[in-house]
Design a protein around this motif. Structure first.
Motif, PDB file in Angstrom:
ATOM      1  N   VAL A 123       4.949   3.057 -15.919  1.00 26.34           N
ATOM      2  CA  VAL A 123       4.483   1.752 -16.389  1.00 26.34           C
ATOM      3  C   VAL A 123       2.979   1.775 -16.621  1.00 26.34           C
ATOM      4  O   VAL A 123       2.474   1.311 -17.657  1.00 26.34           O
ATOM      5  N   VAL A 124       2.222   2.341 -15.665  1.00 29.68           N
ATOM      6  CA  VAL A 124       0.764   2.407 -15.804  1.00 29.68           C
ATOM      7  C   VAL A 124       0.383   3.278 -16.994  1.00 29.68           C
ATOM      8  O   VAL A 124      -0.542   2.949 -17.751  1.00 29.68           O
ATOM      9  N   MET A 125       1.102   4.406 -17.180  1.00 30.47           N
ATOM     10  CA  MET A 125       0.800   5.304 -18.296  1.00 30.47           C
ATOM     11  C   MET A 125       1.045   4.587 -19.633  1.00 30.47           C
ATOM     12  O   MET A 125       0.226   4.682 -20.561  1.00 30.47           O
ATOM     13  N   ILE A 126       2.160   3.884 -19.752  1.00 29.63           N
ATOM     14  CA  ILE A 126       2.459   3.182 -20.999  1.00 29.63           C
ATOM     15  C   ILE A 126       1.417   2.113 -21.280  1.00 29.63           C
ATOM     16  O   ILE A 126       0.927   1.981 -22.419  1.00 29.63           O
TER      17      ILE A 126
ATOM     18  N   TYR B  59      11.271  -3.120 -11.277  1.00 28.52           N
ATOM     19  CA  TYR B  59      11.901  -2.574 -10.079  1.00 28.52           C
ATOM     20  C   TYR B  59      12.573  -1.231 -10.358  1.00 28.52           C
ATOM     21  O   TYR B  59      12.573  -0.323  -9.503  1.00 28.52           O
ATOM     22  N   VAL B  60      13.162  -1.087 -11.537  1.00 32.33           N
ATOM     23  CA  VAL B  60      13.926   0.124 -11.838  1.00 32.33           C
ATOM     24  C   VAL B  60      13.098   1.176 -12.559  1.00 32.33           C
ATOM     25  O   VAL B  60      13.572   2.300 -12.770  1.00 32.33           O
ATOM     26  N   THR B  61      11.884   0.846 -12.963  1.00 31.45           N
ATOM     27  CA  THR B  61      11.042   1.789 -13.706  1.00 31.45           C
ATOM     28  C   THR B  61       9.959   2.341 -12.782  1.00 31.45           C
ATOM     29  O   THR B  61       9.279   1.570 -12.087  1.00 31.45           O
TER      30      THR B  61
ATOM     31  N   VAL C 218       0.838  -1.206   0.000  1.00 28.94           N
ATOM     32  CA  VAL C 218       0.000   0.000   0.000  1.00 28.94           C
ATOM     33  C   VAL C 218       0.870   1.252   0.000  1.00 28.94           C
ATOM     34  O   VAL C 218       0.603   2.226  -0.723  1.00 28.94           O
ATOM     35  N   LEU C 219       1.928   1.228   0.803  1.00 25.21           N
ATOM     36  CA  LEU C 219       2.804   2.394   0.881  1.00 25.21           C
ATOM     37  C   LEU C 219       3.679   2.530  -0.348  1.00 25.21           C
ATOM     38  O   LEU C 219       4.044   3.657  -0.740  1.00 25.21           O
ATOM     39  N   TYR C 220       4.048   1.405  -0.939  1.00 30.52           N
ATOM     40  CA  TYR C 220       4.898   1.414  -2.135  1.00 30.52           C
ATOM     41  C   TYR C 220       4.224   0.584  -3.248  1.00 30.52           C
ATOM     42  O   TYR C 220       4.589  -0.571  -3.489  1.00 30.52           O
ATOM     43  N   PRO C 221       3.213   1.136  -3.900  1.00 35.01           N
ATOM     44  CA  PRO C 221       2.475   0.359  -4.916  1.00 35.01           C
ATOM     45  C   PRO C 221       3.326  -0.055  -6.112  1.00 35.01           C
ATOM     46  O   PRO C 221       2.972  -0.979  -6.827  1.00 35.01           O
TER      47      PRO C 221
ATOM     48  N   TYR D 279      -1.180   2.050 -24.402  1.00 37.11           N
ATOM     49  CA  TYR D 279      -1.127   0.893 -25.300  1.00 37.11           C
ATOM     50  C   TYR D 279      -2.509   0.266 -25.471  1.00 37.11           C
ATOM     51  O   TYR D 279      -2.933  -0.063 -26.581  1.00 37.11           O
ATOM     52  N   VAL D 280      -3.254   0.143 -24.365  1.00 38.50           N
ATOM     53  CA  VAL D 280      -4.589  -0.462 -24.447  1.00 38.50           C
ATOM     54  C   VAL D 280      -5.532   0.436 -25.228  1.00 38.50           C
ATOM     55  O   VAL D 280      -6.407  -0.044 -25.964  1.00 38.50           O
TER      56      VAL D 280
END
Length: 769
Positions: free
Chosen positions: A732-735, A725-727, A607-610, A739-740
């Motif tokens: 990631v959610v925006m990409i 982990y590095v992104t 929750v703190l680090y989604p 894409y969808v």
């Protein structure tokens, strides 16, 4: 957990035949060591070529010669010639040396007579003096030998040309030889027991796009005609919908299956429905298929107008008259499709019809058909049961048939065959049959079959197993014997093979211009009929019943047993979800306080680090995949009687499964309703099976049933975990969102890599009867 006796009886068994198993694929069709997947069998070969200047034995001054080759209790006989002193036979006899109990071989020339055959002369060879030939040495040269009388003295006239040597089943003469175990088969029946290689005809989809007609002239001009176009190709016929106009328009696609070389012409007739079951032909058009353009991509072929011909009967003679009626057509041979003659999931080939679109092979499949044990007695001969067994293997367009072993329930073939592999996610089918054509016009009876999916085989490894031949009969499940096989899958480039998992399963045309499910079912039925008819023309012919059994012709027919089996497959998939739900319920109810506290801590961290959610998930799957590697299957999957519900099927269910279609169980109304129920049930059965297949494919991601696919997925999970982990999570959610929601112009009609990979994963359908 101890296995039940039923499971042991129908289980796959590891075997240890005396084979070399050391051949290595080096590219193309070259193999370092031939016949290294079967046991080496020693044979004595005797080639009888011809004779000359044979002395006359009949009162007419002629002779009717034939030759006996005798070796202990075994005897081979050539056919005889009428009144010919210089006969030619060109026949090879093969005697298995492990069955010989003699020190010499005798070649006797005799004269055929009504009562007692006359002795002409003989030649004798000591077995110790016979040379050995090892391919690739050239064939042994035949020689002339003078005949001797019964006292061992040379006769004045008469010589026979022979060649005699020792060899193995790798000898070129082996396939066409008359074997000692077939001594009871006459010279006319030898061709029916020989092993052969067959090639399926090249199949194409013929697409006839019926667009419109103009200026039709019906016989009754006071009524609006009901026009349709009937297209006939051989025994295939399709009709367009009815259009009420003298200038009707349809724009309908009618698809046929055709085989090279093309034989039947395409015949189109324009018909007017003038009454119930009464059609009047308004025009006719005929086209030869070799003039039809071939389409390799999705670009449409140019449509053309064609003149219709009017046919009328006057005074018993046919007269043809051209008139102004025309038909607008677009006809093409679509080479971008793969014509299915097998089930899509059991297919051994996914290449398009046109060779111009074929890619290079990725490896080689080698199959050693060693032997069979405990085969059931399939027919009666001289008051006792007997079996004349042979095997058929099918992969791609290449069919192979072993020689028939006469009167044996434990035949030994020891024959090896190879196929080029273009896709690892394909299936080879091996069937065992009883030859029913040796005593007359009987049918070849199926004994059982085995399917092996190549993707479940590790490369360069030799698999030697005994496969039980399991069949379902009206009386219940039965084991018909076991077949011993050796299989090896070799590849040229491991990376090229892994790259295949990202390609579409079928050629591009299947996705750009897809065919409906009903179309595919009908076209597959027509393809099976064409293949069985063409293979039936060979000598020895591959019988229709054999081809249809290998291609699972009636697999779509409704069966309560299959529906129940597919239902429980789905239940087995959902069992995992139920277990997770029970585990979560235990967490909520503090059944294990330590575990519950750890879950609370993990929940707070996420929750703190989604941004850790997805990397943690993929890393978890990565470790599960590595953990499951310890239990990956050690041998190829085989028929599972419990999965198929074949061990608990009732009499009524079997009676329905083996009932004819349409049924013969009652009145016409009952028959109609019963057939309708079976048809609907068959569709439900297929849908349930497809749902089960998708779930089992998810299971196979980490089960290592397909070791290459699991390796790719585990590697993907690791890479995805590191990248996520590095992104930053927001990126990631925006990409993913963009894409969808991407524009349709940016979407490809070909499925994405993930879909292609998923469709190639194995399910448990291979293990079902």
């Amino acid at each position: 957990m101890q296995k039940s006796p039923v499971s042991e009886e129908f289980a796959l068994k590891q075997t240890a035949p005396k084979i070399a198993g050391s051949g290595v694929y080096t590219g193309g069709d070259k193999l370092v060591c031939a016949y290294d997947l079967v046991e080496q069998m020693e044979y004595l070969y005797v080639r009888v070529v011809k004779a000359k200047e044979l002395p006359a034995k009949d009162v007419t001054g002629s002779c009717d010669p034939y030759i006996e080759v005798k070796l202990g209790n075994y005897k081979g006989i050539t056919k005889h010639f009428e009144k010919k002193s210089n006969p030619e036979w060109n026949l090879v006899f093969a005697f298995a040396q492990d069955q010989l109990q003699a020190s010499f071989v005798e070649v006797v020339v005799k004269d055929k007579d009504l009562v007692l055959d006359d002795f002409i002369g003989r030649v004798t060879f000591d077995l110790l003096d016979i040379p050995r030939r090892v391919p690739p040495d050239s064939p042994l040269a035949s020689q002339w030998y003078k005949l001797e009388d019964k006292k061992g003295e040379k006769i004045k006239k008469g010589e026979v040309m022979l060649a005699i040597w020792k060899g193995t089943q790798a000898d070129e003469a082996f396939p066409d030889a008359w074997h000692s175990d077939a001594a009871a088969v006459g010279s006319e029946g030898v061709s029916r027991i020989r092993g052969k290689v067959y090639l399926s005809p090249k199949l194409w989809y013929l697409r006839v796009n019926v667009i419109q007609c103009q200026d039709l002239i019906p016989s009754d001009k006071n009524r609006l005609p009901d026009i349709c176009v009937k297209v006939v190709l051989g025994n295939q016929a399709h009709k367009t919908k009815i259009s009420k106009s003298v200038n009707p328009t349809w724009n309908e696609d009618l698809v046929f299956v055709v085989a090279e070389p093309f034989e039947d012409p395409l015949v189109l007739t324009v018909e007017d429905r003038v009454g119930p079951n009464k059609d009047e032909i308004l025009g006719r058009f005929l086209m030869l298929l070799h003039t039809v353009p071939r389409r390799l991509d999705n670009k449409p072929v140019q449509a053309k107008w064609h003149n219709l011909e009017k046919h009328s009967l006057l005074e018993g003679e046919k007269k043809e008259a051209k008139f102004s009626s025309k038909i607008h057509l677009r006809i093409s041979l679509d080479g971008g499709y793969h014509v299915l003659d097998e089930s899509t999931y059991y297919s051994s080939d996914y290449r398009p019809s046109s060779k111009l679109l074929w890619k290079s092979s990725i490896g080689l499949l080698e199959l050693g058909i060693i032997s069979a044990t405990g085969l059931s007695l399939m027919k009666s001969k001289d008051g006792r049961g007997t079996t004349d067994a042979y095997c058929v293997a099918k992969y791609g367009p290449k069919w192979v048939r072993t020689r028939t072993i006469i009167d044996s329930v434990s035949p030994k073939w020891n024959e090896q065959y190879t196929w080029e592999v273009f896709d690892p996610c394909t299936v080879i089918t091996i069937g065992v049959f009883d030859n029913g054509h040796l005593q007359g016009g009987g049918k070849d009876t199926s004994i059982g079959k085995v399917r092996i999916r190549l993707s479940t085989l590790e490369t360069e490894r030799v698999y030697t197993h005994s496969y039980p031949l399991i069949v379902l009969k009206p009386s219940g499940m039965k084991k018909m014997g076991e077949i011993h096989l050796a299989v090896r899958f070799s590849c040229t480039s491991y990376l090229n093979m892994l790259h295949k998992y990202t390609h579409p399963l079928l050629p591009k045309m299947h996705y750009v211009h897809p065919l409906s499910v009903s179309q595919l079912e009908l076209l597959r039925f027509q393809a099976i009929q064409i293949v069985s008819e063409r293979l039936g023309r060979a000598e020895p012919s591959l019988k229709k019943e054999t081809v249809q059994y290998m291609l699972d012709l009636g697999s779509h027919i409704w069966s309560i047993r299959k529906a129940k089996a597919n239902f429980f497959r789905i239940m087995n998939i959902t069992a995992g979800i139920v277990q997770v739900a029970k585990w979560f319920d235990q967490i909520c109810n503090w059944k294990n306080p330590i575990t519950t506290i750890l879950i609370h801590i993990l929940f707070l961290i996420l929750v703190l680090y989604p941004e850790l959610i997805f990397p943690t998930l993929f890393l978890y799957l990565f470790f599960i995949g590595l953990w499951q590697y310890r239990w990956k299957p050690k041998h190829p999957p085989h028929m599972d009687v419990r999965l198929s519900h074949a061990d608990a099927v009732g009499f009524d269910e079997l009676d329905e499964e083996f009932d004819t279609f349409p049924t013969s169980k009652g009145s016409d109304i009952v028959r109609m309703r019963y057939d309708r129920l079976r048809s609907i049930g068959g569709r439900i059965q297929t849908v349930i099976g497809d749902l089960a297949m998708q779930g089992e494919r998810f299971q196979s991601l980490l089960s290592w049933r397909d070791p290459r696919a699991s390796a790719l997925f585990v590697a993907f999970c690791f890479v995805a975990a590191v990248l996520l982990y590095v992104t930053p999570f927001q990126i990631v959610v925006m990409i993913l969102g963009f894409y969808v929601l991407r524009h349709p112009k940016l979407r490809s009609k070909v499925p994405p890599v993930s879909t292609n990979f998923f469709k190639r994963l194995p399910a448990r359908s291979d293990c079902m009867l």
